[in-house]
Design a protein around this motif. Structure first.
Motif, PDB file in Angstrom:
ATOM      1  N   LEU A  33       0.832  -1.201   0.000  1.00 43.18           N
ATOM      2  CA  LEU A  33       0.000   0.000   0.000  1.00 43.18           C
ATOM      3  C   LEU A  33       0.871   1.257   0.000  1.00 43.18           C
ATOM      4  N   ARG A  34       1.887   1.281   0.824  1.00 44.32           N
ATOM      5  CA  ARG A  34       2.773   2.453   0.904  1.00 44.32           C
ATOM      6  C   ARG A  34       3.597   2.643  -0.359  1.00 44.32           C
ATOM      7  N   ARG A  41      -3.192   4.653  -3.768  1.00 45.41           N
ATOM      8  CA  ARG A  41      -3.417   4.495  -2.319  1.00 45.41           C
ATOM      9  C   ARG A  41      -4.810   4.991  -1.942  1.00 45.41           C
ATOM     10  N   GLN A  42      -5.194   6.127  -2.503  1.00 47.54           N
ATOM     11  CA  GLN A  42      -6.520   6.681  -2.203  1.00 47.54           C
ATOM     12  C   GLN A  42      -7.614   5.718  -2.655  1.00 47.54           C
ATOM     13  N   SER A  70      -2.818   4.368 -12.537  1.00 45.61           N
ATOM     14  CA  SER A  70      -2.915   3.794 -11.199  1.00 45.61           C
ATOM     15  C   SER A  70      -3.564   2.411 -11.233  1.00 45.61           C
TER      16      SER A  70
END
Length: 145
Positions: A33-34, A41-42, A70
């Motif tokens: 996730l990071r 991530r959003q 993304s």
């Protein structure tokens, strides 16, 4: 190239079974996730408590291609599942859902306290009547030696 991109490139090369094993670990899911770009991530955090497919184009416009990029990165590392509408090949026709093991570990990381392996047995004595001076002295001995 940022470190997150290197991690994502490595994960994209792994077999599906290896990724599934990795995503069964809470800390791996958090690290992935990071490593994702900010928009990804959003999207992940918006999807984490949703169990069905969602059209994310209702949340985010794809004017500059960021949404497409993304979604492609998340698909490469098998963080999401995509379901396209038969009659629409644009981003607006794509339904997205998080992979279940990845989603479950992220839910766990958000909902549980003290999930870090080093936290067990490390809680300080909880005395409600600790004087501020005693706490200050303890902290100075502990961290400001």
């Amino acid at each position: 190239m940022r470190a997150g991109d290197v991690i994502l490139m490595h994960l994209a090369e792994l077999p599906k079974a290896s990724l599934a094993n990795l995503y069964n670990d809470l800390w791996t899911a958090v690290a992935v996730l990071r490593s994702l770009p900010p928009l990804a991530r959003q999207i992940v955090l918006r999807l984490v408590y949703l169990d069905g497919y969602v059209d994310v184009s209702q949340w985010i416009s794809d004017e500059q291609g960021e949404l497409t990029e993304s979604l492609a990165k998340m698909k490469k590392v098998r963080v999401i599942k995509l379901k396209k509408n038969k009659d629409d090949s644009t981003v607006q026709g794509i339904q997205v859902q998080l992979e279940s093991s990845f989603r479950d570990q992220l839910r766990r990381s958000l909902a549980e306290r003290n999930t870090a392996p080093f936290m067990k047995g490390r809680e300080a004595d909880r005395d409600e009547n600790t004087a501020p001076d005693a706490l200050r002295n303890w902290a100075q001995k502990r961290w400001e030696s």
